[in-house]
Design an enzyme around this catalytic site. Structure first.
Site, short mmCIF file in Angstrom:
data_model
loop_
_atom_site.label_atom_id
_atom_site.label_comp_id
_atom_site.label_asym_id
_atom_site.label_seq_id
_atom_site.Cartn_x
_atom_site.Cartn_y
_atom_site.Cartn_z
CG ASP A 5 -1.90 1.10 1.26
OD1 ASP A 5 -2.95 0.93 0.61
OD2 ASP A 5 -1.64 2.13 1.90
CD GLU A 48 -4.57 4.37 -1.25
OE1 GLU A 48 -4.74 4.57 -0.05
OE2 GLU A 48 -5.35 4.79 -2.11
#
Length: 128
Positions: A5, A48
């Site tokens: 992430d 993301e």
């Protein structure tokens, strides 16, 4: 299994706009492609987040692969936005495990990486 992430990615989109964020995602995809084997798979998993599958890789080697990618990301200078770090969750599972057994341990490890300061690799060896 590795889930990564991007740390504070929302700030990139908020500060520079979504086109810069999209460019950064493409650059991260290139870093991933350059760091995985032909037998591995990497894909964008969410906004993301990216998921990396490392078949026939033991837990220590998966941790090492994630750490190499983390270090490369940390050293990279991205267009416009500059520096970006990522947090990683790594889990070792059997190939016959279901999706939850595959992803939950990696997701929990990712949460721990975020909670413990970001820009780090945390692993959870659930191989049984």
């Amino acid at each position: 299994v590795v889930i990564l992430d991007l740390d504070h990615f929302k700030e990139i989109n908020d500060s520079y706009g979504h086109p810069v964020g999209d460019l950064m995602l493409k650059e991260i995809a290139k870093i991933l492609k350059n760091n995985i084997r032909a037998s591995d798979s990497a894909a964008r998993w969410g906004g993301e987040e990216f998921l990396i599958i490392l078949p026939q890789t033991n837990f220590p080697n998966a941790m090492a692969a994630a750490e190499k990618i983390r270090a490369d990301m940390d050293q990279a200078q991205f267009p416009v936005a500059g520096h970006m770090t990522c947090s990683f969750g790594v889990a070792s599972v059997r190939k016959d495990d279901d999706q939850d057994k595959l992803l939950n341990p990696a997701d929990e490890a990712l949460y721990e990486a975020k909670k413990n300061g970001r820009n780090r690799v945390i692993g959870q060896n659930s191989d049984h």
